[in-house]
Write a protein that holds these residues in place. Structure first.
Motif, PDB file in Angstrom:
ATOM      1  N   SER A  13      57.619  67.266  44.156  1.00 28.32           N
ATOM      2  CA  SER A  13      56.865  66.142  44.718  1.00 28.32           C
ATOM      3  C   SER A  13      57.423  65.738  46.074  1.00 28.32           C
ATOM      4  CB  SER A  13      56.881  64.953  43.751  1.00 28.32           C
ATOM      5  OG  SER A  13      58.195  64.473  43.535  1.00 28.32           O
ATOM      6  N   HIS A  14      58.734  65.860  46.267  1.00 21.07           N
ATOM      7  CA  HIS A  14      59.322  65.564  47.572  1.00 21.07           C
ATOM      8  C   HIS A  14      58.995  66.673  48.577  1.00 21.07           C
ATOM      9  CE1 HIS A  14      61.547  62.542  45.316  1.00 21.07           C
ATOM     10  NE2 HIS A  14      62.058  62.082  46.442  1.00 21.07           N
ATOM     11  N   PHE A  15      59.105  67.921  48.150  1.00 26.05           N
ATOM     12  CA  PHE A  15      58.801  69.054  49.032  1.00 26.05           C
ATOM     13  C   PHE A  15      57.349  69.011  49.502  1.00 26.05           C
ATOM     14  CE2 PHE A  15      56.801  73.281  49.110  1.00 26.05           C
ATOM     15  CZ  PHE A  15      57.444  73.838  50.216  1.00 26.05           C
ATOM     16  N   ASN A  16      56.429  68.679  48.596  1.00 23.60           N
ATOM     17  CA  ASN A  16      55.001  68.701  48.899  1.00 23.60           C
ATOM     18  C   ASN A  16      54.650  67.786  50.067  1.00 23.60           C
ATOM     19  OD1 ASN A  16      52.337  69.749  47.494  1.00 23.60           O
ATOM     20  ND2 ASN A  16      51.929  67.644  48.092  1.00 23.60           N
ATOM     21  N   GLU A  17      55.363  66.661  50.197  1.00 28.55           N
ATOM     22  CA  GLU A  17      55.061  65.703  51.258  1.00 28.55           C
ATOM     23  C   GLU A  17      55.541  66.160  52.636  1.00 28.55           C
ATOM     24  OE1 GLU A  17      56.611  61.909  50.251  1.00 28.55           O
ATOM     25  OE2 GLU A  17      55.078  61.487  48.727  1.00 28.55           O
ATOM     26  N   LEU A  18      56.323  67.221  52.681  1.00 30.94           N
ATOM     27  CA  LEU A  18      56.910  67.670  53.939  1.00 30.94           C
ATOM     28  C   LEU A  18      56.138  68.803  54.596  1.00 30.94           C
ATOM     29  CD1 LEU A  18      60.667  67.699  52.838  1.00 30.94           C
ATOM     30  CD2 LEU A  18      59.422  65.873  54.008  1.00 30.94           C
ATOM     31  N   VAL A  19      55.094  69.279  53.930  1.00 29.43           N
ATOM     32  CA  VAL A  19      54.402  70.474  54.418  1.00 29.43           C
ATOM     33  C   VAL A  19      52.894  70.310  54.295  1.00 29.43           C
ATOM     34  CG1 VAL A  19      56.356  71.923  53.752  1.00 29.43           C
ATOM     35  CG2 VAL A  19      54.467  71.605  52.143  1.00 29.43           C
ATOM     36  N   SER A  20      52.173  71.291  54.829  1.00 30.38           N
ATOM     37  CA  SER A  20      50.708  71.300  54.740  1.00 30.38           C
ATOM     38  C   SER A  20      50.230  72.193  53.600  1.00 30.38           C
ATOM     39  CB  SER A  20      50.112  71.777  56.061  1.00 30.38           C
ATOM     40  OG  SER A  20      48.717  71.917  55.973  1.00 30.38           O
TER      41      SER A  20
END
Length: 369
Positions: free
Chosen positions: A198-205
């Motif tokens: 969930s944290h990784f998902n917010e950092l990318v497209s």
């Protein structure tokens, strides 16, 4: 992260306090802002979160992680295949972790049931927490993600067989709603295995996750939305990636460069070649008062309430007659054109049709506004 004990949720809790409801709204707004951000990120830190996500799914990490500047680059790096799962582990990493978390949720005997988000069957508690967060994030993130996806499919040859990689290239926006809910419970109820993802998902497209190689799409450099969260820009592309790929949209409607930047140059051909009714209607709106003159309409009938026009639309082989009534928009006081069935013969009948009345004879208002 230190959280006020009064804001924490507890297993078996039946209702939220006003403070918890306010915190859920604040949390949703924070997730929306993070997912829509165009700021560069700490890429090594993002890679570490991705490796943790693989571990949560009991999978070995990829041996190579590659960053790209736009979704088209990802699509061209993944070989097209007729078997969507032949070389792709996105479902194994993302789907497997989500299923493991759903199966291990400990708040009451409803367990995983609440996270299918079936709107008609949610309980009051699910609506108050998961429902608000999911709906808010979807409305301001996920809904626009589908418009990006449609534009990508238009830009990629053989898109049917490349659909899996196309979807992966912008999947962060599609996963945002579900992962925001799981992140909320991870922070306010208790840790779960979706913490890293969930944290990784917010950092990318977007991202394509393979056995040996993971491809990550960086955030776009432009991502513009209107106040309602719809993709929109009146000054240029609403979405533009660092490799130059992007597109135009107007309040959530797909648009062309000409229709946004130079509406005064729109032609009959632009209207006739619109890809769907939504785009056709937008081009009509952007033409404004020029619409009927550009289409070459002729007056069929005129009255105090409006003017009925007939136009020939389509190419030679598919020519057909269409009728529009010109009337004043009560909300804006502007003249507008509304499509009516070709069987309508008078302006009064056309206005009555627009107002959902039976026929022109019954439309006899004492006063018009």
């Amino acid at each position: 992260m230190d959280i006020d004990p009064a804001l924490r949720l507890y297993p078996g809790q039946e209702a939220l306090t006003p403070a918890q409801e306010a915190e859920a709204q604040r949390f949703a707004a924070e997730r929306i802002a993070a997912q829509n951000s165009t700021e560069p990120v700490d890429e090594p830190a993002a890679e570490a979160l991705l490796v943790q996500s693989y571990a949560a799914a009991h999978l070995p990490p990829p041996t190579r992680i590659l960053w790209v500047d736009g979704p088209l680059q990802l699509v061209h790096l993944v070989p097209p295949t007729r078997r969507f799962v032949a070389v792709d582990m996105d479902r194994r990493v993302v789907g497997r972790v989500i299923e493991r978390v759903r199966a291990s949720m400990w708040w009451g005997d409803r367990g995983a049931k609440g996270w299918e988000f079936e709107r008609d069957s949610r309980s009051a508690e699910e609506k108050s927490v998961a429902g608000h967060i999911w709906d808010s994030v979807y409305r301001h993130v996920g809904d626009g993600g589908w418009l990006v996806l449609r534009n990508l499919e238009d830009s990629v040859e053989g898109s049917l067989w490349r659909r899996r990689s196309i979807m992966a290239s912008v999947c962060a926006y599609r996963h945002a709603s579900d992962l925001a809910v799981y992140r909320f419970f991870d922070e306010y109820l208790g840790p779960n295995d979706l913490h890293a993802l969930s944290h990784f998902n917010e950092l990318v497209s977007g991202y394509w996750l393979g056995r040996r190689r993971a491809i990550i799409v960086r955030r776009p450099r432009v991502l513009a939305r209107d106040a309602d969260g719809r993709l929109h820009s009146a000054t240029g592309k609403c979405v533009e990636y660092r490799d130059g790929w992007g597109f135009y949209a107007w309040h959530g409607t797909q648009a062309t460069e000409k229709s946004v930047m130079a509406p005064e140059t729109l032609t009959r051909e632009d209207f006739l070649h619109a890809r769907n009714y939504e785009v056709e209607h937008f081009i009509q709106e952007r033409m404004g008062d020029r619409f009927m003159a550009v289409l070459g309409g002729r007056v069929i009938d005129a009255g105090p309430r409006g003017v009925l026009y007939e136009v020939v639309v389509g190419e030679r082989e598919t020519e057909r007659l269409a009728r529009y009534v010109q009337l004043q928009d009560a909300a804006t006081a502007r003249q507008c054109f509304k499509f009516v069935p070709p069987t309508i013969q008078t302006a009064a009948e056309a206005v009555a049709y627009i107002l959902w009345l039976d026929d022109g004879e019954t439309y006899r208002p004492l006063q018009e506004t």
